[in-house]
Write a protein that holds these residues in place. Structure first.
Motif, mmCIF file in Angstrom:
data_model
loop_
_atom_site.group_PDB
_atom_site.id
_atom_site.type_symbol
_atom_site.label_atom_id
_atom_site.label_comp_id
_atom_site.label_asym_id
_atom_site.label_seq_id
_atom_site.Cartn_x
_atom_site.Cartn_y
_atom_site.Cartn_z
ATOM 1 N N ALA A 1 -7.345 3.527 -2.050
ATOM 2 C CA ALA A 1 -6.438 2.895 -1.093
ATOM 3 C C ALA A 1 -5.306 3.857 -0.730
ATOM 4 C CB ALA A 1 -5.877 1.595 -1.675
ATOM 5 N N ALA A 2 -4.756 4.543 -1.725
ATOM 6 C CA ALA A 2 -3.686 5.517 -1.472
ATOM 7 C C ALA A 2 -4.196 6.666 -0.613
ATOM 8 C CB ALA A 2 -3.126 6.042 -2.791
ATOM 9 N N VAL A 3 -5.402 7.136 -0.907
ATOM 10 C CA VAL A 3 -5.999 8.216 -0.127
ATOM 11 C C VAL A 3 -6.200 7.767 1.324
ATOM 12 C CG1 VAL A 3 -8.126 9.574 0.147
ATOM 13 C CG2 VAL A 3 -7.075 9.343 -2.105
ATOM 14 N N LEU B 1 -5.885 -6.258 0.539
ATOM 15 C CA LEU B 1 -5.967 -4.951 1.199
ATOM 16 C C LEU B 1 -7.181 -4.169 0.737
ATOM 17 C CD1 LEU B 1 -4.799 -2.183 -0.468
ATOM 18 C CD2 LEU B 1 -2.699 -3.455 -0.235
ATOM 19 N N PHE B 2 -7.591 -4.334 -0.524
ATOM 20 C CA PHE B 2 -8.834 -3.697 -0.978
ATOM 21 C C PHE B 2 -10.007 -4.197 -0.142
ATOM 22 C CE2 PHE B 2 -7.118 -3.256 -5.593
ATOM 23 C CZ PHE B 2 -6.489 -2.072 -5.269
ATOM 24 N N TYR B 3 -10.043 -5.513 0.082
ATOM 25 C CA TYR B 3 -11.117 -6.116 0.864
ATOM 26 C C TYR B 3 -11.111 -5.578 2.298
ATOM 27 C CZ TYR B 3 -13.834 -9.526 3.447
ATOM 28 O OH TYR B 3 -14.753 -10.124 4.284
ATOM 29 N N LYS B 4 -9.934 -5.581 2.921
ATOM 30 C CA LYS B 4 -9.821 -5.138 4.310
ATOM 31 C C LYS B 4 -10.143 -3.650 4.473
ATOM 32 C CE LYS B 4 -6.493 -8.657 5.704
ATOM 33 N NZ LYS B 4 -5.098 -8.895 6.169
ATOM 34 N N LEU B 5 -9.874 -2.876 3.441
ATOM 35 C CA LEU B 5 -10.176 -1.439 3.500
ATOM 36 C C LEU B 5 -11.609 -1.127 3.051
ATOM 37 C CD1 LEU B 5 -6.847 0.090 2.111
ATOM 38 C CD2 LEU B 5 -7.554 -0.178 4.501
ATOM 39 N N LEU C 1 0.823 -1.206 0.000
ATOM 40 C CA LEU C 1 0.000 0.000 0.000
ATOM 41 C C LEU C 1 0.859 1.260 0.000
ATOM 42 C CD1 LEU C 1 -2.691 1.437 0.066
ATOM 43 C CD2 LEU C 1 -2.779 1.017 2.542
ATOM 44 N N GLU C 2 1.934 1.257 0.750
ATOM 45 C CA GLU C 2 2.833 2.413 0.768
ATOM 46 C C GLU C 2 3.378 2.688 -0.633
ATOM 47 O OE1 GLU C 2 7.022 3.926 2.790
ATOM 48 O OE2 GLU C 2 6.024 2.154 3.595
ATOM 49 N N LEU C 3 3.747 1.629 -1.349
ATOM 50 C CA LEU C 3 4.274 1.793 -2.703
ATOM 51 C C LEU C 3 3.180 2.232 -3.678
ATOM 52 C CD1 LEU C 3 6.758 -1.199 -2.714
ATOM 53 C CD2 LEU C 3 7.304 1.238 -2.518
ATOM 54 N N TYR D 1 -17.490 4.390 -10.128
ATOM 55 C CA TYR D 1 -17.391 5.782 -9.682
ATOM 56 C C TYR D 1 -16.109 6.116 -8.932
ATOM 57 C CZ TYR D 1 -22.259 5.281 -10.825
ATOM 58 O OH TYR D 1 -23.425 5.006 -11.480
ATOM 59 N N GLU D 2 -15.389 5.098 -8.474
ATOM 60 C CA GLU D 2 -14.150 5.311 -7.736
ATOM 61 C C GLU D 2 -13.106 4.300 -8.188
ATOM 62 O OE1 GLU D 2 -15.733 6.939 -3.448
ATOM 63 O OE2 GLU D 2 -15.367 4.802 -3.646
ATOM 64 N N HIS D 3 -11.867 4.710 -8.167
ATOM 65 C CA HIS D 3 -10.748 3.842 -8.518
ATOM 66 C C HIS D 3 -10.176 3.294 -7.213
ATOM 67 C CE1 HIS D 3 -6.935 2.472 -10.064
ATOM 68 N NE2 HIS D 3 -7.368 2.698 -11.294
ATOM 69 N N ARG D 4 -10.261 1.972 -7.017
ATOM 70 C CA ARG D 4 -9.846 1.380 -5.743
ATOM 71 C C ARG D 4 -8.390 1.674 -5.401
ATOM 72 N NH1 ARG D 4 -11.426 -4.788 -5.417
ATOM 73 N NH2 ARG D 4 -10.375 -4.804 -7.416
ATOM 74 N N ARG D 5 -7.541 1.661 -6.381
ATOM 75 C CA ARG D 5 -6.121 1.906 -6.133
ATOM 76 C C ARG D 5 -5.906 3.333 -5.594
ATOM 77 N NH1 ARG D 5 -1.972 -1.264 -8.395
ATOM 78 N NH2 ARG D 5 0.039 -0.237 -8.233
ATOM 79 N N VAL D 6 -6.605 4.286 -6.179
ATOM 80 C CA VAL D 6 -6.501 5.672 -5.710
ATOM 81 C C VAL D 6 -7.109 5.796 -4.315
ATOM 82 C CG1 VAL D 6 -7.254 8.047 -6.131
ATOM 83 C CG2 VAL D 6 -6.472 6.618 -8.042
#
Length: 81
Positions: A70-72, A52-56, A22-24, A63-68
């Motif tokens: 997660a970074a937010v 991590l997507f699941y846990k978050l 996630l940090e990367l 409507y939303e980008h999961r990778r973005v």
């Protein structure tokens, strides 16, 4: 007594490796770059991301980008839901 923020609570569910991934992601790294830096196979990077997507609580959405998102979340700016 310390009270955790919603973001800290979410991030506390992640394993150490998921937090590294996630940090990367938050640094803008691609899956390939993450794999190279952490010496992981591409499928392993994908598995950590799915977990991590699941846990978050980040489901696929048009409507939303999961990778973005997660970074937010990692950066502590995700609004509580």
């Amino acid at each position: 007594m310390l009270v955790q923020t919603p973001t800290e609570t979410l991030l506390g569910q992640l394993t150490g490796r998921e937090r590294q991934v996630l940090e990367l992601v938050a640094e803008g790294k691609s899956n390939l770059a993450i794999g190279r830096q952490l010496r992981l196979r591409p499928k392993t990077v994908e598995a950590h991301l799915r977990s991590l997507f699941y846990k978050l609580g980040l489901e696929q959405s048009p409507y939303e980008h999961r990778r973005v998102m997660a970074a937010v979340t990692y950066l502590g700016r995700r609004p509580a839901t």
